[in-house]
Design an enzyme around this catalytic site. Structure first.
Site, PDB file in Angstrom:
ATOM      1  N   CYS B 128       0.805  -1.224   0.000  1.00  0.00           N
ATOM      2  CA  CYS B 128       0.000   0.000   0.000  1.00  0.00           C
ATOM      3  C   CYS B 128       0.836   1.272   0.000  1.00  0.00           C
ATOM      4  CB  CYS B 128      -0.939   0.006   1.195  1.00  0.00           C
ATOM      5  SG  CYS B 128      -0.157  -0.467   2.748  1.00  0.00           S
ATOM      6  N   HIS B 241      -3.318   6.199   4.161  1.00  0.00           N
ATOM      7  CA  HIS B 241      -1.919   6.521   4.446  1.00  0.00           C
ATOM      8  C   HIS B 241      -1.586   7.900   3.859  1.00  0.00           C
ATOM      9  CE1 HIS B 241      -1.519   2.548   5.843  1.00  0.00           C
ATOM     10  NE2 HIS B 241      -0.878   1.983   4.851  1.00  0.00           N
TER      11      HIS B 241
END
Lengths: 339, 339
Positions: B128, B241
């Site tokens: 990710c 994130h």
């Protein structure tokens, strides 16, 4: 030793820690006075077992004061501190207003103590995010000359004052209950979020907080050729700023040498054992006067680069502790001079 | 078009989003099957209005399956996916296990689609934190050749799975109530804290999460000369994130040119107006399939440097969305080939 010490902003978050430090460290002075804005004036506080009434900050209150330690918003520092200097006081200012003024010394006692001893009038204490970084840079700069710094911060809400922490606590509570919350200190929700803006837009897309890290670093280290690339971010942590720092030096510094340089430097504590999950955390550094460093490793992207992680209590070494340490330095120098 | 698609890990956090995406985007297949570990096998789920019983993942279940989309822990991917390849299926794997295997393609459809089309067997979807960064690097690399990247991450607890988010919510609640809490997914408290370690120690003081950003970036961009200096940090944010990224390119790229390059790149949305407090935030990017970029500015420390802030939903573009996009790419290519 000082005769009369006036603490300006005595009732704020940093002022409260300053009082605690002056008490704990038994700061040498004959008399203490505590000043604050009209709103807090008249309240009483206890210091070294004695009751004091908080006085209102006015320009005519500094007669007979030989040391002022001040922690206020910038505009208060701008308006009132020159009167203290005119009245003959040495002034240690925690605000941002005077730091970059050419006639003002910007001091971290472990880094550039002589600047405080040579100063006339106002001595400024640096911004919290700058102080902990420059503490880490100083031993590297002395050993190998710092050329470039890339820093990304993880800053606590206490840097936005008492309301910043109230927003974190109350906003988080509201978020967990699915309730709306009207943030006062932040322009975006801080609960379970992070905000890549601290301060206003200053220049070239950088914020005022970021540019402090550029300019104050150069001034404290006395080297305008040091390049700093800062990103300042607010995260949902109540207290202690963390920083991811990458440094390029003129001469290479191995992680082992850096660890030794950090360990030997006063005010720095190394916590660095990744295999056992040991590195500085806001939760473990809270309430300490030290600057903590861990995750020391070579920069995989530059032969003379070094990466590390730096955490410090922004209200203490980032503010109150540094100001009180400057006062202690001056007091020691005075008693040495008069001995 | 595929005949039979098997979704492995169908009941996990990423598997749930994959089902939702396959449904919403009307993924073209005759038949769907849903597999999970023995613990979840036998439960039922609804997909496109039809009830399905979740099957237990075993090595002998892949007969007749021509596409597997898999999101499992690394060891499950290691143990079971070769059987799917042997049974003749094309496999898209979201786990970390196969990514750096030389015979495996590592693909972001907007960045290196041809690698997926040329692949035999397993096609891996990147980590990710890597995916959103490489999305941002690609247009800069094409225009000016990326030489060096310094990245500090602000990673959400959802990256540590369902238990990560439970730890965040329950740990925060306990912290606010002054109660102890026993963290399961993290080795330190995550409530009002930040942890500069994601994954285990890997090499030279870097963590496994950090080294993924080094190696996967090079593999996806097909350029082993790109240098990456990563610091990965967990912060108390539930999802999305964030990354503070500094890029040095062979040719200089102005912030204006970078903004245009980002805007023209598929899958990137620019949100960049600091004066008005506009930049990507986890709270505003949550649930989106895009990569968001803001705070675009020149690097004050390097003539060919560029700084920016990058946020993306780590469960979507960082995981489920990217895997489903790879599947769509393959499906489109198949139907073009058979048209």
């Amino acid at each position: 030793m000082f005769q009369t010490v006036a603490l300006v902003g005595a009732t704020g978050a940093v002022g409260r820690i300053m009082r605690q430090l002056l008490e704990e460290r038994d700061f040498p002075a004959r008399e203490f006075r505590f000043l604050a804005s009209a709103r807090s004036a008249g309240t009483t506080l206890t210091f070294k077992g004695k009751q004091y009434t908080v006085e209102e900050l006015r320009k005519d209150v500094f007669a007979g004061v030989d040391l002022v330690i001040s922690t206020t918003p910038d505009d208060t520092a701008r308006d009132f501190l020159p009167a203290a200097v005119e009245a003959g006081a040495t002034v240690i200012d925690e605000s941002g207003y005077w730091r970059m003024n050419e006639s003002v010394a910007l001091v971290i006692p472990e880094v550039n103590p002589q600047a405080a001893l040579d100063a006339q009038g106002i001595i400024a204490s640096p911004n919290c995010s700058t102080t902990q970084m420059v503490m880490a840079l100083k031993p590297l700069h002395d050993a190998a000359r710092v050329r470039r710094v890339v820093v990304s911060t993880y800053q606590a809400t206490s840097g936005a004052g008492v309301q910043g922490n109230a927003d974190l606590t109350d906003g988080t509570r509201a978020h967990l209950e699915g309730q709306p919350y009207d943030y006062q200190a932040f322009s975006h929700p801080i609960a379970f979020n992070c905000i890549p803006q601290i301060g206003r837009e200053k220049e070239e897309g950088y914020t005022s907080e970021e540019m402090k890290m550029v300019y104050e670093t150069r001034k404290i280290l006395g080297d305008d050729s040091i390049l700093v690339s800062p990103t300042c971010v607010r995260i949902p942590v109540a207290n202690c700023h963390s920083e991811s720092i990458i440094v390029e030096t003129e001469q290479p510094v191995s992680p082992e040498d850096a660890r030794r340089l950090f360990e030997e430097f006063p005010g720095i504590t190394v916590v660095d054992d990744l295999a056992n999950g040991a590195y500085p955390l806001p939760s473990t550094c809270d309430g300490s006067d030290e600057v903590f460093i861990g995750r020391i490793r070579r920069d995989l992207s530059h032969p003379n680069g070094l990466n590390f992680w730096c955490v410090s209590d922004n209200l203490r070494k980032g503010a109150a502790t540094n100001a009180v340490q400057i006062a202690e330095l001056l007091a020691k120098h005075r008693s040495a001079a008069t001995a």
